[in-house]
Motif scaffolding. Structure first.
Motif, PDB file in Angstrom:
ATOM      1  N   LEU A 150       0.838  -1.197   0.000  1.00 54.50           N
ATOM      2  CA  LEU A 150       0.000   0.000   0.000  1.00 54.50           C
ATOM      3  C   LEU A 150       0.875   1.250   0.000  1.00 54.50           C
ATOM      4  O   LEU A 150       2.087   1.166   0.228  1.00 54.50           O
ATOM      5  N   PRO A 151       0.275   2.408  -0.270  1.00 57.10           N
ATOM      6  CA  PRO A 151       1.095   3.612  -0.415  1.00 57.10           C
ATOM      7  C   PRO A 151       2.058   3.906   0.727  1.00 57.10           C
ATOM      8  O   PRO A 151       3.140   4.417   0.495  1.00 57.10           O
ATOM      9  N   PHE A 185       5.538   0.828  -2.325  1.00 54.55           N
ATOM     10  CA  PHE A 185       4.517   1.162  -3.322  1.00 54.55           C
ATOM     11  C   PHE A 185       5.085   2.142  -4.345  1.00 54.55           C
ATOM     12  O   PHE A 185       5.016   1.924  -5.555  1.00 54.55           O
ATOM     13  N   GLU A 207      17.110  10.619 -14.157  1.00 53.58           N
ATOM     14  CA  GLU A 207      16.901  11.998 -13.688  1.00 53.58           C
ATOM     15  C   GLU A 207      15.422  12.363 -13.629  1.00 53.58           C
ATOM     16  O   GLU A 207      14.999  13.147 -12.788  1.00 53.58           O
ATOM     17  N   MET A 210      13.994  11.405 -10.371  1.00 52.33           N
ATOM     18  CA  MET A 210      14.534  12.192  -9.264  1.00 52.33           C
ATOM     19  C   MET A 210      14.051  13.640  -9.329  1.00 52.33           C
ATOM     20  O   MET A 210      14.068  14.343  -8.336  1.00 52.33           O
ATOM     21  N   ALA A 211      13.638  14.061 -10.517  1.00 48.27           N
ATOM     22  CA  ALA A 211      13.074  15.405 -10.636  1.00 48.27           C
ATOM     23  C   ALA A 211      11.664  15.422 -10.059  1.00 48.27           C
ATOM     24  O   ALA A 211      11.270  16.378  -9.392  1.00 48.27           O
ATOM     25  N   PRO A 214      12.474  14.271  -5.469  1.00 48.28           N
ATOM     26  CA  PRO A 214      13.902  14.421  -5.181  1.00 48.28           C
ATOM     27  C   PRO A 214      14.400  13.504  -4.069  1.00 48.28           C
ATOM     28  O   PRO A 214      15.610  13.295  -3.941  1.00 48.28           O
ATOM     29  N   TYR A 215      13.485  12.981  -3.280  1.00 45.92           N
ATOM     30  CA  TYR A 215      13.929  12.104  -2.189  1.00 45.92           C
ATOM     31  C   TYR A 215      14.197  10.684  -2.685  1.00 45.92           C
ATOM     32  O   TYR A 215      14.655   9.839  -1.942  1.00 45.92           O
ATOM     33  N   LYS A 217      16.218   8.152  -5.032  1.00 46.31           N
ATOM     34  CA  LYS A 217      17.494   8.043  -5.771  1.00 46.31           C
ATOM     35  C   LYS A 217      17.360   6.899  -6.769  1.00 46.31           C
ATOM     36  O   LYS A 217      17.030   5.774  -6.380  1.00 46.31           O
ATOM     37  N   GLU A 219      19.476   4.974  -9.662  1.00 44.74           N
ATOM     38  CA  GLU A 219      20.797   4.809 -10.286  1.00 44.74           C
ATOM     39  C   GLU A 219      20.717   3.777 -11.403  1.00 44.74           C
ATOM     40  O   GLU A 219      20.027   2.773 -11.266  1.00 44.74           O
ATOM     41  N   LEU A 220      21.432   4.072 -12.452  1.00 42.66           N
ATOM     42  CA  LEU A 220      21.534   3.120 -13.566  1.00 42.66           C
ATOM     43  C   LEU A 220      22.997   2.696 -13.681  1.00 42.66           C
ATOM     44  O   LEU A 220      23.885   3.524 -13.868  1.00 42.66           O
ATOM     45  N   ARG A 239      15.329   7.793  -0.082  1.00 41.04           N
ATOM     46  CA  ARG A 239      16.206   8.404   0.927  1.00 41.04           C
ATOM     47  C   ARG A 239      15.483   8.589   2.260  1.00 41.04           C
ATOM     48  O   ARG A 239      16.130   8.730   3.300  1.00 41.04           O
TER      49      ARG A 239
END
Lengths: 259, 802
Positions: A150-151, A185, A207, A210-211, A214-215, A217, A219-220, A239
């Motif tokens: 759930l959320p 979720f 990106e 993350m835009a 912003p919290y 992260k 990664e590729l 994060r």
């Protein structure tokens, strides 16, 4: 005289070692020395306490493995000692991948429900044993496990009915439900979206996620420990909660020396 | 002006030809081709994968024969609907069922359950959602939703949400005046239980609760009259901004220290984009909470941010930037990095996303950049942390970046891993195609990759006389041995045949003498008449001025002849013209038979051949060629330049007949540079240093030569020398090859080629033009034919040959 002093010193040393050992023993094992049951515990809290760590462990392992608790090495990317499941894959070079798991949230939920089963049985057995030791007559019905992401949390419902009877008093406990705070979720929504990008264009753009948040992260990594593989490894970390979800994808892979 | 090719019957005295070639170690690889599509693989369980045979497929699922890919197999692309969540996707039938979905053969847009619309959920709207997804969303979030199937675009969905009124929802009882920020639809009797629970009102007395909605107002508005009051407490919103909280834990407006005492700011709801609301720059702020995550700031606890102390509450707009190697980057800025000889800072044009001309020029230097082991990385600043993404290995991707300014004048940089489009390069046959900014290819003037037409007509030479090669040489797993990289490197192999004549006064077998006379061996340079540029030292006085970046030009690009100082005895002078380089004089000389290179003296002073057109048609016989005797700049087979011409030919027509093709290269160094650039640009091929500065084996790039004697018909009579290495890699020579004057016997670690023509009694010879030979069994090096020489000799004797 000298001999007596020496013996005294030896005794002191032995005593000191014993004291240190006892302190260490208590310090290290005290939580485990606590009784499993106390009078104020209900079957709900007993079960919750018993199963909580296992749930956390299952969710964490499934998350870092890409949706499987135990990953088949044949369907995984080997990365720094771990096997990580391919959620989108093609054997061919220069070809878009085929989605291997479409309904990831459901898949994850099923994995949790399936893999937690032995621990659940263990906990209900412990519950029966503990309450019987306290003089209760205990019965537990069989029932399924339902996991819902759930959320703001992951909710597990254990469809069991526990009946305890002592001194002619019967108490019934139904629907054991446990909630673990989690943002899986949101993380899985990102993973599902990345998989669609992998299937559609061969790569996602971290990106963007993350835009929007912003919290989060995202990664590729394009390096697997398998040479020539050109697979993509995505690592999504919240994060705020510290939760991590990793998965692999192999789409539009370019081989060395030939396209 | 130039007539291509030479006729088949050439009368020459004695010929010796050399075969030169640049060899790159290589072994061919056999490629496997998939033949079936398995809906599920047997061993590892992957769905819809190609396989070599049925045996690899799980027999419980479908198998499509004769399919190299599953992309075109219909049963791998069925619409799969999850009826619980409403989600739709494309899966195979079996896979869909295994995931608990229902498969449909119709495309997704034709499956009713997958029809997308707008899902209105409180103050938000979502598109595209299916009806079931919207319903599922409501259940999961515990809110009411409204699905609008008539809304079929994102913008229309956004417009709907803009019309949703938000305001203070006053929930009054006799003793309480609770308040929550809600939409007008949410602030409704039908939602009373939820509202009461949220406001912590005893739901047992629902009958006594009254609801009032105040659109556009906050709960702290005097007009609302709730128990909620303004506070200095703040909180992070989901949008990453800092908001004031009222005493009822409602979000109020954006935190703005200067407006805490502003009554209107606590009365009306302001959008974060309202002009009244404070703004935050990329450096962050402790007094304004209108953070902009895209613009480098986000709501953070002040404890986690140095240098920002909030006068109210615990949260500030913290700077998310990073400092990397002394440079400050904003949140989500990205830039490039590299390992080894990767060119860091490849510029990308914002308009067409192609890399800039400046970067293209830099990348052309295949010896300096992108040597084996070099890699590209993209670095991204995110939440104060530098994230590293490696671009695809083997330089299948490179990193390119561009820097710009946003609408607020804030600078930013954006990098991306771009696909290296090198595989397309060799398919381009013209300079224009090759230098298309969309592709990472470069044009190397000289040899063409199309062996069927090695020399193009004059009008096409600038466009087509060259090879298109990768601008960024890809990497290969050459250490594995049998790889496809070997196949690609082999494309850099070239062979050239230099023909020259000797006379009986020369020691025609004196190969060693020729080689040691590199700088003084003008005799052979003068006597050469084909492929002369392959002879070491040829044209050394006229080389391109590499140090000053002089590039190859073609005659039509050179204007100096028009500005010349006239003609001398009917010959236009090429030399001593204003603005022209030595190489350009030579270019003109080779292009124009009537162009004189020197005012006085002969070509024999230089390492050049003046046999530009030494063969000509025998008058009236186009298929019959004659050798000419050279006297100055005229040839005996074209007697009387300026005089009468047989058959009424004009002077120009006669000149044309005696010309050979304009040579592909004019000097030996030009040839050498071109073939090494061409070979090294193919990938991790040839003699290059790796990222650690260690060079590959000196024999990984060699040039070999063999001297052979030919008869007047061009048949090889015998090998004068064995094949020997005359150039090989030299670590000290700064990417140049080491010249070995005496030649070096070929003892290579890897056998490059095995030709069995001689084993079968045949001889490999060069068949020129329309010549034929009785072929023998066996293979020969490229360009040579395995001929039965004995049979040919017999035939020649019967014809009373030369």
């Amino acid at each position: 005289m000298k001999r007596g002093k020496k013996a005294q010193l030896t005794i002191f040393i032995i005593l000191a070692i014993l004291i240190v050992a006892i302190v260490l023993f208590i310090f290290l094992f005290w939580p485990k020395l606590k009784p499993e049951y106390n009078e104020t515990q209900t079957p709900y809290s007993f079960f919750e306490e018993c199963i909580e760590d296992s749930i956390e462990e299952k969710i964490e392992t499934i998350s870092i493995n890409g949706g499987d608790y135990e990953v088949n090495p044949g369907t995984a990317l080997f990365y720094r000692g771990d096997y990580i499941k391919f959620l989108c894959y093609t054997r061919n070079y220069n070809e878009l991948c085929h989605i291997q798991v479409l309904f990831l949230k459901n898949y994850f939920e099923n994995q949790v429900s399936t893999t937690i089963h032995p621990e659940v049985e263990g906990c209900f057995d412990a519950l029966i044993r503990t309450y019987e030791e306290q003089g209760y007559i205990v019965s537990v019905t069989e029932g399924g496990i339902e996991t819902k992401i759930l959320p703001e949390n992951v909710q597990l419902t254990f469809n069991r009915k526990v009946t305890i009877t002592k001194d002619g008093v019967t108490q019934e406990y139904e629907e054991f439900r446990i909630r673990e705070e989690s943002n899986l979720f949101g993380i899985i929504e990102i993973a599902e979206n990345i998989v669609l990008w992998e299937e559609g264009v061969g790569e996602a753009f971290p990106e963007g996620y993350m835009a929007v948040d912003p919290y989060m992260k995202v990664e590729l990594k394009t390096v697997g420990d398998v040479p020539n593989d050109d697979s993509h490894l995505y690592i999504i970390t919240d994060r705020r909660t510290g939760e991590v979800f990793r998965f692999a994808s192999r789409s539009l892979a370019a081989p060395p020396g030939y396209m | 002006m130039i007539k291509r090719g030479i006729k088949s019957k050439i009368k020459v005295k004695k010929q010796i030809f050399l075969i030169f070639g640049i060899f790159l170690m290589g072994i061919l690889l056999l490629l496997n081709v998939s033949a079936v599509c398995c809906e599920k693989l047997k061993d590892d369980g992957y769905w819809c994968q190609p396989a070599d045979s049925d045996d690899e497929c799980d027999a419980n699922y479908r198998i499509q024969d004769d399919a190299k890919t599953c992309k075109t197999v219909p049963y791998c692309h069925m619409t799969c609907v999850n009826e619980n969540t409403g989600a739709c996707g494309i899966l195979s039938e079996g896979q869909c069922r295994s995931e608990g979905g229902i498969p449909y053969e119709e495309p997704m847009e034709e499956v009713p359950a997958c029809q997308a619309g707008c899902c209105l959920a409180g103050q938000n709207a979502y598109f595209p959602f299916t009806a079931n997804e919207c319903k599922f969303f409501a259940g999961v979030h515990g809110i009411n939703t409204d699905f609008r199937e008539d809304i079929t675009s994102y913008d229309a969905c956004e417009e709907l949400v803009a019309k949703v009124e938000v305001g203070a929802c006053l929930i009054s009882t006799e003793t309480q005046k609770a308040c929550k920020i809600k939409t007008n639809e949410e602030c409704d009797e039908s939602n009373l239980v939820n509202l009461a629970q949220e406001a912590e009102i005893n739901v047992g007395i629902l009958s006594g609760i009254e609801l009032d909605f105040f659109p556009g107002e906050l709960c702290t508005s005097p007009n609302v009259g709730s128990d909620c009051a303004r506070t200095k407490n703040t909180i992070c919103g989901e949008d990453g901004k800092v908001y004031y909280l009222d005493s009822c834990s409602n979000f109020a407006n954006i935190y703005d220290e200067s407006k805490y005492n502003d009554n209107n700011y606590w009365r009306y709801i302001y959008s974060p984009y309202d002009i009244e609301v404070c703004t935050v720059g990329p450096e962050g702020s402790a007094v304004c909470g209108n953070c902009n995550p895209v613009g480098n700031t986000v709501c953070r606890n002040e404890k986690d941010v140095s240098g920002l102390n909030a006068p109210s509450g615990d949260y500030v707009c913290g700077d998310l930037g990073c400092v990397y190697e002394g440079t400050h980057y904003h949140h989500l800025d990205s830039w490039c990095a590299g390992v080894g000889t990767a060119l860091v800072g490849i510029e990308k044009n914002t308009s067409n996303l192609a890399i800039s001309e400046k970067s293209r020029e830099e990348l052309k230097d295949q010896d300096t950049y992108n040597t084996p082991g070099s890699k590209y990385f993209k670095l991204t600043c995110a939440f104060g942390e530098v994230l590293l993404t490696q671009c695809s290995d083997y330089r299948n991707e490179i990193c390119a970046e561009y820097a710009g300014e946003d609408e607020n004048g804030v600078s930013y940089s954006s990098a991306s891993c771009m696909r290296n489009s090198w595989p397309y390069c060799t398919s381009f046959t013209t300079k224009t195609q090759c230098e298309n900014p969309k592709y990472l290819c470069k044009w190397v003037p000289g040899y063409r990759t199309n062996a069927e037409m090695p020399v193009v007509p004059e009008e096409d030479r600038r466009e087509q006389q060259g090879s298109c090669v990768p601008l960024v040489p890809p990497g290969f797993d050459f250490w594995e041995g049998d790889t496809q990289g070997s196949l690609i490197c082999a494309m850099g192999i070239v062979k050239e045949i230099a023909l020259f004549e000797t006379n009986i006064w020369r020691n025609r077998d004196n190969y060693d003498a020729w080689l040691t006379e590199r700088n003084d061996g003008k005799f052979l340079h003068n006597r050469c008449f084909n492929g002369c540029y392959a002879i070491p030292g040829y044209g050394i006085e006229f080389d391109l001025d590499y140090e000053n970046g002089e590039e190859k030009m073609y005659p039509e690009e050179i204007q100096c002849s028009e500005e010349g100082d006239g003609e001398i005895q009917g010959l236009q002078k090429c030399y001593n013209l204003p603005g022209c380089t030595d190489y350009q004089y030579l270019t003109e000389f080779y292009d124009e038979s009537e162009c004189q290179l020197f005012e006085s003296g002969s070509m024999e002073q230089y390492h050049l051949s003046d046999r530009r057109g030494q063969y000509c048609h025998k008058d009236g016989k186009e298929d019959h060629w004659l050798t000419g005797e050279i006297t100055g700049s005229s040839y005996s087979c074209t007697p009387g330049l300026g005089g009468a011409f047989p058959g009424g030919q004009t002077k120009e027509e006669k000149d044309e007949e005696k010309e050979r093709d304009y040579p592909i290269y004019l000097t030996h160094n030009e040839w050498l540079d071109s073939i090494t650039e061409r070979a090294r640009s193919m990938g991790d091929c040839g003699f290059k240093p790796n990222v650690d500065g260690d060079y590959s084996d000196e024999n990984s790039e060699i040039i070999t030569a063999i001297f052979q004697k030919m008869d007047q018909k061009g048949n090889v009579k015998r090998n004068v020398t064995a094949k020997q290495i005359i150039y090989k890699g030299d670590e000290k020579a700064q990417f140049k090859l080491e010249y070995i004057p005496d030649g070096e016997p070929i003892i290579l670690p890897v056998e490059v080629e095995v030709h069995d023509c001689a084993d079968n009694g045949g001889t490999c010879i060069l068949i020129m033009g329309e010549e034929t030979c009785e072929t023998a069994e066996g293979s020969c090096p490229y360009g040579l034919t395995c001929c039965n020489v004995d049979a040919m000799m017999d035939e020649e004797d019967n014809e009373g040959g030369t």
